[in-house]
Design a protein around this motif. Structure first.
Motif, mmCIF file in Angstrom:
data_model
loop_
_atom_site.group_PDB
_atom_site.id
_atom_site.type_symbol
_atom_site.label_atom_id
_atom_site.label_comp_id
_atom_site.label_asym_id
_atom_site.label_seq_id
_atom_site.Cartn_x
_atom_site.Cartn_y
_atom_site.Cartn_z
ATOM 1 N N ALA A 9 0.816 -1.306 0.030
ATOM 2 C CA ALA A 9 -0.009 0.038 -0.062
ATOM 3 C C ALA A 9 0.728 1.216 -0.085
ATOM 4 C CB ALA A 9 -1.138 0.012 1.119
ATOM 5 N N VAL A 10 1.967 1.188 0.591
ATOM 6 C CA VAL A 10 2.979 2.350 0.836
ATOM 7 C C VAL A 10 3.656 2.441 -0.746
ATOM 8 C CG1 VAL A 10 4.962 3.267 1.642
ATOM 9 C CG2 VAL A 10 3.366 2.275 3.298
ATOM 10 N N ARG A 11 4.126 1.427 -1.167
ATOM 11 C CA ARG A 11 4.873 1.225 -2.465
ATOM 12 C C ARG A 11 4.021 1.912 -3.811
ATOM 13 N NH1 ARG A 11 7.887 -1.772 0.581
ATOM 14 N NH2 ARG A 11 9.969 -1.601 0.535
ATOM 15 N N PRO A 13 1.672 4.055 -4.172
ATOM 16 C CA PRO A 13 1.726 5.375 -4.654
ATOM 17 C C PRO A 13 3.091 5.974 -4.888
ATOM 18 C CG PRO A 13 0.505 5.048 -2.402
ATOM 19 C CD PRO A 13 0.995 3.611 -2.827
ATOM 20 N N LEU A 14 4.126 5.354 -4.203
ATOM 21 C CA LEU A 14 5.492 5.781 -4.512
ATOM 22 C C LEU A 14 6.083 5.394 -5.704
ATOM 23 C CD1 LEU A 14 7.470 4.892 -1.380
ATOM 24 C CD2 LEU A 14 6.939 6.962 -2.069
ATOM 25 N N ILE A 15 5.623 4.230 -6.343
ATOM 26 C CA ILE A 15 6.070 3.830 -7.760
ATOM 27 C C ILE A 15 4.993 4.636 -8.870
ATOM 28 C CG2 ILE A 15 5.727 1.959 -9.479
ATOM 29 C CD1 ILE A 15 6.419 0.242 -6.860
ATOM 30 N N TRP A 17 3.905 7.617 -8.539
ATOM 31 C CA TRP A 17 4.631 9.071 -8.663
ATOM 32 C C TRP A 17 5.802 9.091 -9.216
ATOM 33 C CZ3 TRP A 17 1.773 13.376 -8.074
ATOM 34 C CH2 TRP A 17 2.482 14.655 -8.185
ATOM 35 N N SER A 18 6.744 7.997 -9.120
ATOM 36 C CA SER A 18 7.893 8.085 -9.699
ATOM 37 C C SER A 18 7.798 7.848 -11.133
ATOM 38 C CB SER A 18 8.810 6.786 -9.294
ATOM 39 O OG SER A 18 8.910 6.708 -8.113
ATOM 40 N N VAL A 21 6.830 11.124 -12.895
ATOM 41 C CA VAL A 21 8.004 12.324 -12.824
ATOM 42 C C VAL A 21 8.825 11.786 -13.751
ATOM 43 C CG1 VAL A 21 10.132 13.032 -11.535
ATOM 44 C CG2 VAL A 21 7.803 12.796 -10.324
ATOM 45 N N VAL A 22 9.104 10.423 -13.752
ATOM 46 C CA VAL A 22 10.169 10.082 -14.847
ATOM 47 C C VAL A 22 9.550 9.957 -16.172
ATOM 48 C CG1 VAL A 22 11.668 8.188 -15.490
ATOM 49 C CG2 VAL A 22 11.476 8.931 -13.195
ATOM 50 N N PHE A 23 8.447 9.336 -16.369
ATOM 51 C CA PHE A 23 8.057 9.076 -17.863
ATOM 52 C C PHE A 23 7.866 10.289 -18.801
ATOM 53 C CE2 PHE A 23 4.998 7.741 -21.135
ATOM 54 C CZ PHE A 23 5.676 6.731 -21.508
ATOM 55 N N PRO A 24 7.258 11.600 -18.265
ATOM 56 C CA PRO A 24 7.487 12.597 -19.228
ATOM 57 C C PRO A 24 8.895 13.128 -19.651
ATOM 58 C CG PRO A 24 6.083 13.134 -17.399
ATOM 59 C CD PRO A 24 6.456 11.594 -17.097
ATOM 60 N N LEU A 25 9.718 12.765 -18.667
ATOM 61 C CA LEU A 25 10.976 13.029 -18.957
ATOM 62 C C LEU A 25 11.553 12.183 -20.021
ATOM 63 C CD1 LEU A 25 12.228 14.028 -15.419
ATOM 64 C CD2 LEU A 25 11.701 15.661 -17.086
ATOM 65 N N VAL A 266 19.874 18.069 -1.004
ATOM 66 C CA VAL A 266 18.919 17.414 -0.160
ATOM 67 C C VAL A 266 19.309 17.791 1.408
ATOM 68 C CG1 VAL A 266 17.945 15.245 0.774
ATOM 69 C CG2 VAL A 266 18.315 15.663 -1.754
ATOM 70 N N THR A 270 16.957 19.866 4.169
ATOM 71 C CA THR A 270 16.294 19.227 5.367
ATOM 72 C C THR A 270 16.774 19.703 6.460
ATOM 73 O OG1 THR A 270 17.908 17.597 4.532
ATOM 74 C CG2 THR A 270 15.411 16.724 4.442
#
Lengths: 276, 297
Positions: A9-11, A13-15, A17-18, A21-25, A266, A270
């Motif tokens: 369930a956590v992964r 959304p993370l995947i 979103w990645s 971000v990455v596919f359009p690039l 980063v 932070t």
């Protein structure tokens, strides 16, 4: 089992979103090698042949080359000037307590809250009257000044941690205050200088609106302005491949820069949050 | 220290004066002058500058496009605050507390859009929304939702929401990092004692994480509001130029149009003052609403 489910369930959304971000690039990179016909007929596929014609066309025909060099110029000069303005001021405000030092510090900080848009019209006429419109030196100086408050803000927390004994010892040895500032204190706040400079350089590299207003001839344009022009022209001339190539040219230096300084960025972000 | 008073003042002057002078000339003066200019009718030529008092402000109250622009600006503000805060808070928690091994990878990837220029993001997303070759329509067609395809940026009702998506896309990374900084600073003992008391992870999130990073959440929300009111128009200018019609016009793009395209510099300055006032008022209201007892740990 529940552990597996929460892990998934956590992964998910993370995947997702990645990918977002990455596919359009990736799509942009691939498009830069395609012909116009290919971009239209098979927008999703890999190019049949990798041709660099789009890059040549973007660099030469659409002046991305000259604007690229102009952008390097204003980015480097703006970053250096900003340090030259900010380091002595931060030192005076942070280490040499005097009447009004706190007030002045707060004036600089408060100016970060005021929208720059409000000042653009007068700034345009000010530079026009000084005969400094369409001038890359002036643009760099305006960039530098615009980031002075932010730079002072970053540097002051680093200068606060330089031990006072070092300065005193150097002064006892007969070093002038100028020497103490530039030979003792400045090297000690190297990390702060690097963090601020990275963030400033990225800001200057990406700036668009001040350049749009303050520059006038095409040979002086920075990347942002030139890319916007290219984007408008590409729609009339259907030079989509060149536009993709232009985007790649504008992004690659940032990717390289990010790859080198990613840790600093980063860390700076932070840690800044911890203090803020 | 062997240093005369005169030397000390000379050094202070050397440190402070040049920067302060330039700051006054290039930052303070333009802002103050912007307010002053809003009282004039001015086409940019110094000869025909006419003092009109508050006429520009009265005109602004009756300008329908201004109303539209204010609405659109706040549409950006509200959707960005909600979208960015929910996603970046989720990602920040996931990447710090939920033991995701690949966390460094995500951290680097998610921050990447933040270092790209708005111009590049705008042009790229223009492509993504392109009706014929764009990714959105292409994706919808490939999963059988052909009826959902449309010219996103050219559609009266979809243009504005379509602009919000890249704004959120480009903003997540920064706020995720800010919130991660806050979360990493919370002592582990807080969670350990909560676990002994039998608090669920969900309860720990609401009772420990959120209150302890409230300062970061508050700062982030205010920062999103300020940057949105003052910066959203760059994306608008590049992707739709305020169109179709004036459907996606925001205050900043309208200011640019009035001043630098229609040469109504006085009216443009008035819009600048409006942006300033709305920014300050919104931030003040948010400060008040978001006020919370400071939690110590």
């Amino acid at each position: 089992m529940t552990k597996f489910i929460t892990g998934a369930a956590v992964r998910i959304p993370l995947i997702i979103w990645s990918i977002l971000v990455v596919f359009p690039l990736i799509w942009m990179f691939v498009g830069a090698f395609k012909s116009n016909a290919e971009i239209f007929s098979s927008p999703w596929s890999m190019p049949e042949t990798y041709n660099f014609g789009n890059f040549v066309s973007a660099w030469v025909d659409f002046s991305i080359g000259s604007s690229f060099l102009n952008t390097i110029f204003v980015t480097v000069l703006g970053t250096v000037l900003c340090l030259a303005f900010s380091i002595p001021t931060t030192y005076a405000l942070e280490r040499l307590r005097f009447k009004g030092s706190e007030v002045l510090f707060n004036v600089y900080l408060a100016s970060m809250m005021i929208p720059a848009v409000l000042g653009w019209i007068p700034l345009f006429f000010l530079l026009m009257n000084m005969n400094l419109l369409d001038n890359l030196f002036a643009l760099s100086a305006v960039y530098a000044i615009s980031q002075v408050p932010f730079t002072i803000f970053i540097l002051s927390s680093f200068m606060g941690s330089v031990p006072k004994e070092l300065e005193e010892a150097a002064a006892v040895d007969g070093m002038s205050p100028y020497g103490v500032l530039f030979k003792i204190v400045t090297p000690m706040v190297k990390t702060g200088i690097i963090t601020a400079s990275i963030l400033n350089a990225i800001t200057f590299w990406n700036e668009y609106f001040m350049a749009l207003i303050l520059l006038q001839t095409e040979s002086k344009n920075t990347l942002g302005v030139q890319m916007d022009l290219l984007s408008t022209n590409a729609q009339y001339e259907s030079a989509w491949g060149a536009l993709f190539a232009g985007l790649v040219i504008a992004v690659v230096p940032v990717i390289i820069f990010y790859a080198i300084f990613q840790r600093h960025i980063v860390k700076g972000m932070t840690e800044g949050a911890v203090k803020g | 220290m062997v240093q005369s008073k005169k030397q000390k003042y000379l050094f202070l002057t050397f440190c402070l004066l040049p920067t302060f002078l330039l700051f006054v000339i290039f930052t303070v003066y333009p802002m103050v002058n912007g307010i002053y200019l809003s009282l004039f009718d001015w086409s940019g030529m110094s000869a025909n500058r006419e003092f009109v008092g508050f006429e520009n402000y009265i005109r602004m109250f009756n300008d329908e496009i201004i109303g539209k622009a204010i609405y659109n600006d706040y549409f950006f503000v509200v959707t960005k605050v909600i979208g960015i805060m929910i996603l970046s808070l989720f990602f920040a928690v996931a990447l710090t507390q939920l033991k995701v091994k690949e966390a460094p990878f995500y951290r680097v990837v998610f921050f990447f859009p933040n270092i790209m220029s708005v111009v590049v993001i705008g042009i790229l997303w223009q492509f993504i929304y392109e009706p014929d070759i764009g990714l959105v329509n292409g994706f919808l067609t490939s999963v059988g939702l052909e009826s959902w395809t449309r010219p996103w940026l050219g559609s009266m009702e979809w243009a504005l929401p379509s602009l919000v998506v890249p704004a959120i896309w480009a903003g997540i990374g920064l706020f995720m990092l800010l919130l991660m900084g806050g979360i990493m600073n919370i002592p582990k003992s807080q969670y350990e004692s909560a676990e002994i008391d039998g608090a669920s992870e969900w309860q720990q999130f609401w009772k420990i994480t959120v209150p302890l990073i409230w300062p970061q959440i508050k700062t982030s929300m205010i920062y999103i509001v300020i940057t949105s009111l003052n910066g959203s128009f760059v994306l608008v200018q590049i992707m739709t130029n305020g169109g179709p019609g004036n459907e996606t016009e925001v205050m900043g793009s309208y200011l640019y149009q009035k001043a630098f395209e229609d040469f109504q510099f006085g009216y443009g300055a008035t819009i600048g003052v409006l942006i300033l006032i709305l920014s300050l008022v919104t931030v003040l209201i948010m400060q008040f609403i978001l006020k919370r007892e400071k939690v110590e740990y």
